[in-house]
Design a protein around this motif. Structure first.
Motif, PDB file in Angstrom:
ATOM      1  N   ASP A 187       1.482  -1.349  -0.076  1.00 61.48           N
ATOM      2  CA  ASP A 187       0.297   0.050  -0.153  1.00 61.48           C
ATOM      3  C   ASP A 187       1.245   1.576  -0.096  1.00 61.48           C
ATOM      4  O   ASP A 187       0.972   2.574  -0.761  1.00 61.48           O
ATOM      5  N   GLN A 188       2.205   0.889   0.898  1.00 62.69           N
ATOM      6  CA  GLN A 188       2.792   2.588   0.871  1.00 62.69           C
ATOM      7  C   GLN A 188       3.491   2.294  -0.725  1.00 62.69           C
ATOM      8  O   GLN A 188       3.631   3.831  -1.101  1.00 62.69           O
ATOM      9  N   ARG A 221       1.484   4.490  -2.995  1.00 59.28           N
ATOM     10  CA  ARG A 221       1.085   5.719  -2.435  1.00 59.28           C
ATOM     11  C   ARG A 221       2.277   6.520  -3.460  1.00 59.28           C
ATOM     12  O   ARG A 221       1.723   7.827  -4.088  1.00 59.28           O
ATOM     13  N   SER A 270      -4.969  -0.915  -1.404  1.00 60.94           N
ATOM     14  CA  SER A 270      -5.058   0.417  -1.470  1.00 60.94           C
ATOM     15  C   SER A 270      -5.940   1.223  -1.699  1.00 60.94           C
ATOM     16  O   SER A 270      -6.836   1.330  -2.381  1.00 60.94           O
ATOM     17  N   ILE A 329      -7.687   4.482  -0.963  1.00 58.10           N
ATOM     18  CA  ILE A 329      -7.223   6.094  -0.866  1.00 58.10           C
ATOM     19  C   ILE A 329      -8.482   7.223  -0.732  1.00 58.10           C
ATOM     20  O   ILE A 329     -10.347   7.603  -1.814  1.00 58.10           O
ATOM     21  N   SER A 330      -8.405   7.994  -0.210  1.00 60.63           N
ATOM     22  CA  SER A 330      -9.359   8.784   0.563  1.00 60.63           C
ATOM     23  C   SER A 330      -9.350  10.599   0.132  1.00 60.63           C
ATOM     24  O   SER A 330      -8.174  10.569  -1.243  1.00 60.63           O
ATOM     25  N   GLU A 347      -9.032  13.453   0.630  1.00 68.28           N
ATOM     26  CA  GLU A 347      -7.754  14.381   0.772  1.00 68.28           C
ATOM     27  C   GLU A 347      -6.551  13.532   0.476  1.00 68.28           C
ATOM     28  O   GLU A 347      -5.811  14.349   0.420  1.00 68.28           O
ATOM     29  N   GLU A 348      -6.177  12.223   0.735  1.00 73.10           N
ATOM     30  CA  GLU A 348      -5.251  11.446   0.102  1.00 73.10           C
ATOM     31  C   GLU A 348      -4.430  11.484  -1.583  1.00 73.10           C
ATOM     32  O   GLU A 348      -3.617  11.722  -1.579  1.00 73.10           O
ATOM     33  N   ASP A 383      -5.365  14.990  -2.570  1.00 68.61           N
ATOM     34  CA  ASP A 383      -4.392  15.648  -3.382  1.00 68.61           C
ATOM     35  C   ASP A 383      -2.828  15.660  -2.409  1.00 68.61           C
ATOM     36  O   ASP A 383      -2.095  16.225  -3.377  1.00 68.61           O
ATOM     37  N   ASP A 384      -2.635  14.361  -1.888  1.00 73.45           N
ATOM     38  CA  ASP A 384      -0.935  13.931  -1.559  1.00 73.45           C
ATOM     39  C   ASP A 384       0.598  13.670  -2.510  1.00 73.45           C
ATOM     40  O   ASP A 384       1.193  13.212  -1.913  1.00 73.45           O
ATOM     41  N   ILE A 385      -1.313  12.968  -3.419  1.00 74.14           N
ATOM     42  CA  ILE A 385      -0.241  12.263  -4.423  1.00 74.14           C
ATOM     43  C   ILE A 385       0.854  13.575  -5.568  1.00 74.14           C
ATOM     44  O   ILE A 385       0.086  14.434  -6.075  1.00 74.14           O
TER      45      ILE A 385
END
Length: 201
Positions: free
Chosen positions: A8-9, A12, A188, A190-191, A193-194, A196-198
């Motif tokens: 998963d990590q 991401r 995995s 992914i929300s 909010e997440e 936006d971190d990609i």
């Protein structure tokens, strides 16, 4: 940390977002960077194989959805010694086919599978790279249900948890005949909010 958490990590860290694709204002989650590193692909493929062994140990076929599901599924089928069967959009498969037409927001679409490749005795895993709105995956379930072929597992590399894909898929699975119990699993989740971190290209 479990192997699934590690994968998963890894997913991401490797994914990218393509802004304004396929049209202005859309943020497209690009999985192709996963394929730039053989070690990443091996980790993901090994995890898919392990999940099928865990969650659907009697699986006899992996049914992959057009088109990116095809990138992983043949390798997984080979590792497990089971059939790889593609489900494609209408007009893409040769020979006699079975089909299912489903509604889109504007219009309709059709998915097809080659006739006779799967039997009622098969235990099928439906696989795709991403579960988003769930339209194609739900149509695949409906097509198999129409053919009285049980689906034991719906497996995805990534699920966008802020969309309605899982709920839509669950509705389609309720229409299966008999007492089949189908697991929906994503490596995995992914929300919004997440996303936006990609990293964006």
């Amino acid at each position: 940390m479990t192997s699934e958490s590690k994968v998963d990590q890894l997913i991401r860290k490797t994914l990218e977002v393509q802004p304004d694709f396929p049209k202005q204002g859309v943020y497209f989650l690009d999985i192709f960077p996963l394929f730039h590193d053989p070690a990443v692909i091996k980790s993901i493929t090994d995890e898919i194989v392990q999940k099928i062994k865990e969650l659907s140990p009697k699986a006899t076929a992996i049914v992959a959805l057009e088109a990116r599901g095809f990138l992983f599924a043949p390798i997984v089928a080979m590792e497990l010694g089971i059939k790889f069967v593609p489900i494609r959009k209408t007009g893409k498969l040769p020979g006699k086919v079975e089909n299912f037409t489903y509604q889109l927001e504007y219009g309709q679409d059709t998915v097809e599978i080659q006739s006779g490749v799967l039997k009622e005795s098969d235990s099928v895993v439906i696989f795709d790279d991403i579960l988003a709105t769930g339209g194609t995956a739900s149509a695949a379930v409906s097509l198999l249900t129409k053919l009285n072929i049980p689906c034991s597992l719906c497996l995805f590399v990534i699920e966008l948890s802020y969309l309605t894909g899982r709920a839509k898929l669950e509705e389609s699975l309720k229409k299966q005949s008999g007492s089949h119990s189908t697991v929906i699993h994503s490596i995995s989740l992914i929300s919004a909010e997440e996303i936006d971190d990609i990293p964006k290209k």
